[in-house]
Design a protein around this motif. Structure first.
Motif, PDB file in Angstrom:
ATOM      1  N   PRO A  95      -3.602   8.587  -6.409  1.00  0.00           N
ATOM      2  CA  PRO A  95      -3.657   7.655  -5.061  1.00  0.00           C
ATOM      3  C   PRO A  95      -2.532   8.148  -4.205  1.00  0.00           C
ATOM      4  CG  PRO A  95      -2.303   6.724  -7.027  1.00  0.00           C
ATOM      5  CD  PRO A  95      -2.929   8.212  -7.526  1.00  0.00           C
ATOM      6  N   LEU A  96      -3.191   7.967  -2.828  1.00  0.00           N
ATOM      7  CA  LEU A  96      -2.217   8.790  -1.635  1.00  0.00           C
ATOM      8  C   LEU A  96      -1.701   7.400  -0.768  1.00  0.00           C
ATOM      9  CD1 LEU A  96      -4.522  11.440  -0.840  1.00  0.00           C
ATOM     10  CD2 LEU A  96      -2.331  11.521  -2.194  1.00  0.00           C
ATOM     11  N   CYS A  97      -0.563   7.620  -0.123  1.00  0.00           N
ATOM     12  CA  CYS A  97      -0.158   6.660   0.903  1.00  0.00           C
ATOM     13  C   CYS A  97      -1.345   6.667   1.852  1.00  0.00           C
ATOM     14  CB  CYS A  97       1.014   6.939   1.558  1.00  0.00           C
ATOM     15  SG  CYS A  97       1.576   6.020   2.895  1.00  0.00           S
ATOM     16  N   PRO A  98      -1.799   5.571   2.401  1.00  0.00           N
ATOM     17  CA  PRO A  98      -2.773   5.378   3.493  1.00  0.00           C
ATOM     18  C   PRO A  98      -2.347   5.626   4.674  1.00  0.00           C
ATOM     19  CG  PRO A  98      -2.180   3.184   2.800  1.00  0.00           C
ATOM     20  CD  PRO A  98      -1.339   4.133   1.609  1.00  0.00           C
ATOM     21  N   TYR A 101      -0.641   9.964   3.717  1.00  0.00           N
ATOM     22  CA  TYR A 101      -1.363  11.023   2.823  1.00  0.00           C
ATOM     23  C   TYR A 101      -0.447  11.462   1.756  1.00  0.00           C
ATOM     24  CZ  TYR A 101      -5.101   9.044   5.658  1.00  0.00           C
ATOM     25  OH  TYR A 101      -5.915   8.226   6.216  1.00  0.00           O
ATOM     26  N   ASN A 102       0.597  11.215   1.640  1.00  0.00           N
ATOM     27  CA  ASN A 102       1.411  11.869   0.559  1.00  0.00           C
ATOM     28  C   ASN A 102       1.153  11.040  -0.838  1.00  0.00           C
ATOM     29  OD1 ASN A 102       3.188  14.063   1.611  1.00  0.00           O
ATOM     30  ND2 ASN A 102       4.168  12.130   2.775  1.00  0.00           N
ATOM     31  N   CYS A 119       7.540   7.606   3.286  1.00  0.00           N
ATOM     32  CA  CYS A 119       7.508   6.643   4.344  1.00  0.00           C
ATOM     33  C   CYS A 119       7.911   5.345   3.952  1.00  0.00           C
ATOM     34  CB  CYS A 119       6.227   6.758   5.069  1.00  0.00           C
ATOM     35  SG  CYS A 119       4.769   6.061   4.058  1.00  0.00           S
ATOM     36  N   GLY A 120       8.022   4.937   2.618  1.00  0.00           N
ATOM     37  CA  GLY A 120       8.305   3.720   2.059  1.00  0.00           C
ATOM     38  C   GLY A 120       7.144   2.874   2.180  1.00  0.00           C
ATOM     39  N   HIS A 121       6.074   3.225   2.126  1.00  0.00           N
ATOM     40  CA  HIS A 121       4.850   2.248   2.028  1.00  0.00           C
ATOM     41  C   HIS A 121       4.522   1.554   0.643  1.00  0.00           C
ATOM     42  CE1 HIS A 121       0.882   0.383   2.520  1.00  0.00           C
ATOM     43  NE2 HIS A 121       0.547   0.970   1.582  1.00  0.00           N
TER      44      HIS A 121
END
Length: 142
Positions: A95-98, A101-102, A119-121
């Motif tokens: 799974p990646l950060c939307p 994309y990390n 980014c803290g998402h």
């Protein structure tokens, strides 16, 4: 008769001089006309070069937009996490950060959802649910 030949010679020289003068004036006019046409062509060339540069910039912007669109097409957002297709055309189980994309991470302890460190998402996806979400996404491809 000698007087007439002198007069004819003089008239002939005068006529030649007038023709030479007229030719110089005509040449001057033609040079001025060519110079004016050259100015018009130069102005048109400069305008065309500027227009070409504008179109090249628009083309680059459109190519970048297409690239961004294709990249976004490769990702599916599910439970607040992005999943990307791999080389086989199936969705990866990472799974990646939307946003950036990390990869997102989480321990799964106490039901804490996965989070993107850079980014803290925070996703709504729990680590224990990753496999079932990926299986569901891959099933949708069939």
């Amino acid at each position: 008769m000698a007087d007439f030949s002198t007069i004819f010679g003089f008239v002939k020289k005068l006529a030649t001089g007038i023709t030479d003068t007229m030719t110089a004036d005509v040449l001057r006019e033609r040079i001025n006309l060519i110079s004016d046409q050259l100015d018009i062509i130069t102005t048109a060339h400069e305008a065309t070069q500027k227009e070409l540069a504008d179109y090249k910039a628009k083309c680059n912007a459109l190519e970048n937009e297409i690239t961004r669109y294709r990249e976004s097409e490769q990702f599916v957002i599910k439970n607040g996490a992005a999943f990307k297709k791999d080389a086989t055309g199936r969705y990866s189980d990472i799974p990646l950060c939307p946003r950036c994309y990390n990869p997102v991470g989480g321990s799964g302890m106490l039901g804490i959802p996965m989070q993107c460190i850079p980014c803290g998402h925070i996703t709504s996806l729990h680590p224990s649910k990753v496999d079932s979400v990926v299986a569901e996404l891959n099933k949708s491809l069939e």
